[in-house]
Design a protein around this motif. Sequence first.
Motif, PDB file in Angstrom:
ATOM      1  N   ARG A 194      40.494  42.588  46.499  1.00 31.08           N
ATOM      2  CA  ARG A 194      40.840  43.667  45.574  1.00 31.08           C
ATOM      3  C   ARG A 194      41.004  44.958  46.350  1.00 31.08           C
ATOM      4  O   ARG A 194      40.232  45.254  47.248  1.00 31.08           O
ATOM      5  CB  ARG A 194      39.722  43.852  44.550  1.00 31.08           C
ATOM      6  N   ILE A 195      42.007  45.747  45.998  1.00 34.52           N
ATOM      7  CA  ILE A 195      42.232  47.024  46.655  1.00 34.52           C
ATOM      8  C   ILE A 195      41.331  48.072  46.021  1.00 34.52           C
ATOM      9  O   ILE A 195      41.356  48.271  44.804  1.00 34.52           O
ATOM     10  CB  ILE A 195      43.705  47.439  46.552  1.00 34.52           C
ATOM     11  N   LYS A 223      40.905  46.761  51.317  1.00 31.81           N
ATOM     12  CA  LYS A 223      40.797  45.544  50.522  1.00 31.81           C
ATOM     13  C   LYS A 223      39.394  44.990  50.674  1.00 31.81           C
ATOM     14  O   LYS A 223      38.897  44.825  51.781  1.00 31.81           O
ATOM     15  CB  LYS A 223      41.816  44.524  50.980  1.00 31.81           C
ATOM     16  N   LYS A 244      49.379  46.403  42.882  1.00 30.42           N
ATOM     17  CA  LYS A 244      49.408  45.199  43.717  1.00 30.42           C
ATOM     18  C   LYS A 244      49.524  43.944  42.838  1.00 30.42           C
ATOM     19  O   LYS A 244      50.295  43.036  43.155  1.00 30.42           O
ATOM     20  CB  LYS A 244      48.145  45.139  44.580  1.00 30.42           C
TER      21      LYS A 244
END
Length: 127
Positions: free
Chosen positions: A33-34, A29, A47
């Motif tokens: 945000r991944i 992350k 997600k």
Amino acid sequence: MPNPGTEAPPCVGKQLAGRTNGKAVPRFKYLGRILAQSDSDWPALYKNVAKARQKWARLSRLLRAEGVSPKTAVWFYTAVVVSVLLFGSESWVWSQAMVQTMEGFHNRVVRRLSRRMPGRPNNSKWG
């Protein structure tokens, strides 16, 4: 000479200077945000959809308990759930499958709001 308070602590450069054996991870992350090692935006989309489902589940229960009109529920959906769903999406590379995933979520919400199945007109665009 740099401005006071803007220079990095002296230990930061020394800690990072000799580091070459960092551990590779498949996902992490960054700024909420991944990011995936494969450079795919699917983990971020999954997600966001999961978070939007949770928000909508809580919000729809509250709206139903209060007896809110469908028009007002749509306003809440647009303001709260869509913003969670699309968070960070401006930097995604959209594939057709990703668009279909988002449309699927949206259509489930529309069915619950209207209590009926939305139909496709003859021009194959959702109305």
